[in-house]
Design a protein around this motif. Structure first.
Motif, PDB file in Angstrom:
ATOM      1  N   THR A  82     -33.650 -30.780 -16.707  1.00  9.39           N
ATOM      2  CA  THR A  82     -34.269 -29.861 -15.756  1.00  9.39           C
ATOM      3  C   THR A  82     -35.603 -29.356 -16.294  1.00  9.39           C
ATOM      4  OG1 THR A  82     -32.076 -29.175 -15.020  1.00  9.39           O
ATOM      5  CG2 THR A  82     -33.910 -27.731 -14.447  1.00  9.39           C
ATOM      6  N   ALA A  83     -35.642 -28.990 -17.570  1.00  7.52           N
ATOM      7  CA  ALA A  83     -36.870 -28.484 -18.187  1.00  7.52           C
ATOM      8  C   ALA A  83     -37.957 -29.553 -18.193  1.00  7.52           C
ATOM      9  CB  ALA A  83     -36.587 -28.007 -19.605  1.00  7.52           C
ATOM     10  N   MET A  84     -37.586 -30.794 -18.513  1.00  8.93           N
ATOM     11  CA  MET A  84     -38.561 -31.880 -18.517  1.00  8.93           C
ATOM     12  C   MET A  84     -39.141 -32.083 -17.120  1.00  8.93           C
ATOM     13  SD  MET A  84     -36.653 -34.531 -21.178  1.00  8.93           S
ATOM     14  CE  MET A  84     -37.138 -35.925 -20.244  1.00  8.93           C
ATOM     15  N   LYS A  85     -38.293 -32.006 -16.110  1.00 13.65           N
ATOM     16  CA  LYS A  85     -38.739 -32.181 -14.732  1.00 13.65           C
ATOM     17  C   LYS A  85     -39.713 -31.075 -14.331  1.00 13.65           C
ATOM     18  CE  LYS A  85     -36.907 -32.697 -10.060  1.00 13.65           C
ATOM     19  NZ  LYS A  85     -35.701 -32.688  -9.235  1.00 13.65           N
ATOM     20  N   LYS A  86     -39.403 -29.822 -14.688  1.00 13.95           N
ATOM     21  CA  LYS A  86     -40.274 -28.695 -14.342  1.00 13.95           C
ATOM     22  C   LYS A  86     -41.609 -28.777 -15.072  1.00 13.95           C
ATOM     23  CE  LYS A  86     -36.821 -25.564 -12.759  1.00 13.95           C
ATOM     24  NZ  LYS A  86     -36.848 -24.355 -12.006  1.00 13.95           N
ATOM     25  N   ILE A  87     -41.588 -29.178 -16.329  1.00 15.65           N
ATOM     26  CA  ILE A  87     -42.835 -29.322 -17.091  1.00 15.65           C
ATOM     27  C   ILE A  87     -43.695 -30.421 -16.471  1.00 15.65           C
ATOM     28  CG2 ILE A  87     -43.803 -30.035 -19.312  1.00 15.65           C
ATOM     29  CD1 ILE A  87     -41.359 -28.641 -20.619  1.00 15.65           C
ATOM     30  N   LYS A  88     -43.067 -31.524 -16.098  1.00 12.17           N
ATOM     31  CA  LYS A  88     -43.802 -32.627 -15.475  1.00 12.17           C
ATOM     32  C   LYS A  88     -44.431 -32.172 -14.162  1.00 12.17           C
ATOM     33  CE  LYS A  88     -43.297 -37.523 -14.554  1.00 12.17           C
ATOM     34  NZ  LYS A  88     -42.378 -38.657 -14.560  1.00 12.17           N
ATOM     35  N   GLU A  89     -43.695 -31.382 -13.384  1.00  7.74           N
ATOM     36  CA  GLU A  89     -44.224 -30.854 -12.120  1.00  7.74           C
ATOM     37  C   GLU A  89     -45.427 -29.937 -12.382  1.00  7.74           C
ATOM     38  OE1 GLU A  89     -40.901 -28.935 -10.241  1.00  7.74           O
ATOM     39  OE2 GLU A  89     -39.983 -30.836  -9.661  1.00  7.74           O
ATOM     40  N   LYS A  90     -45.329 -29.080 -13.401  1.00 10.56           N
ATOM     41  CA  LYS A  90     -46.448 -28.186 -13.748  1.00 10.56           C
ATOM     42  C   LYS A  90     -47.692 -28.986 -14.129  1.00 10.56           C
ATOM     43  CE  LYS A  90     -43.856 -24.365 -15.836  1.00 10.56           C
ATOM     44  NZ  LYS A  90     -43.641 -23.651 -17.104  1.00 10.56           N
ATOM     45  N   LEU A  91     -47.483 -30.013 -14.935  1.00  5.99           N
ATOM     46  CA  LEU A  91     -48.610 -30.803 -15.404  1.00  5.99           C
ATOM     47  C   LEU A  91     -49.275 -31.568 -14.267  1.00  5.99           C
ATOM     48  CD1 LEU A  91     -47.192 -32.136 -18.788  1.00  5.99           C
ATOM     49  CD2 LEU A  91     -48.890 -30.336 -18.442  1.00  5.99           C
ATOM     50  N   THR A  92     -48.493 -32.106 -13.331  1.00  6.55           N
ATOM     51  CA  THR A  92     -49.097 -32.843 -12.215  1.00  6.55           C
ATOM     52  C   THR A  92     -49.782 -31.896 -11.246  1.00  6.55           C
ATOM     53  OG1 THR A  92     -46.949 -32.867 -11.101  1.00  6.55           O
ATOM     54  CG2 THR A  92     -47.567 -34.841 -12.303  1.00  6.55           C
ATOM     55  N   THR A  93     -49.285 -30.673 -11.117  1.00 10.77           N
ATOM     56  CA  THR A  93     -49.925 -29.678 -10.245  1.00 10.77           C
ATOM     57  C   THR A  93     -51.276 -29.263 -10.831  1.00 10.77           C
ATOM     58  OG1 THR A  93     -47.752 -28.859  -9.603  1.00 10.77           O
ATOM     59  CG2 THR A  93     -49.643 -27.443  -9.127  1.00 10.77           C
TER      60      THR A  93
END
Length: 96
Positions: A82-93
């Motif tokens: 879950t944390a990896m997914k949220k970090i990836k979303e932050k970085l792409t945003t």
């Protein structure tokens, strides 16, 4: 004869010292990649995490905090995914 021998030894020592300092300078050394040795078992706050690296050999993920601290955790835990997914979303945003 002694003067020539002493001069030759000094030149030899200077050559060795110069060669050693050039080879040993920080700019010429390759940096080693950090590896996971110990794994933290407790859940980390996702808000403090800004990045991660996968380590397949140890089946671990190295999270990077806002302060630059690197913490290794087991990749098998659900919160890690879950944390990896949220970090990836932050970085792409941020990139948009």
């Amino acid at each position: 004869m002694k003067l020539h021998t002493a001069a030759l030894l000094i030149i030899l020592c200077l050559g060795i010292f110069t060669g050693h300092t050039v080879k040993g300078s920080a700019g010429s050394q390759s940096m080693l990649k950090a590896t996971c040795v110990d794994l933290v078992t407790k859940q980390l706050s996702i808000r403090n995490l800004v990045g991660y690296e996968k380590h397949t050999q140890a089946n671990a993920v190295m999270f990077i905090t806002r302060n630059g601290i690197k913490i290794c955790v087991s990749a098998d835990q659900k919160w890690v995914q879950t944390a990896m997914k949220k970090i990836k979303e932050k970085l792409t945003t941020k990139r948009k």
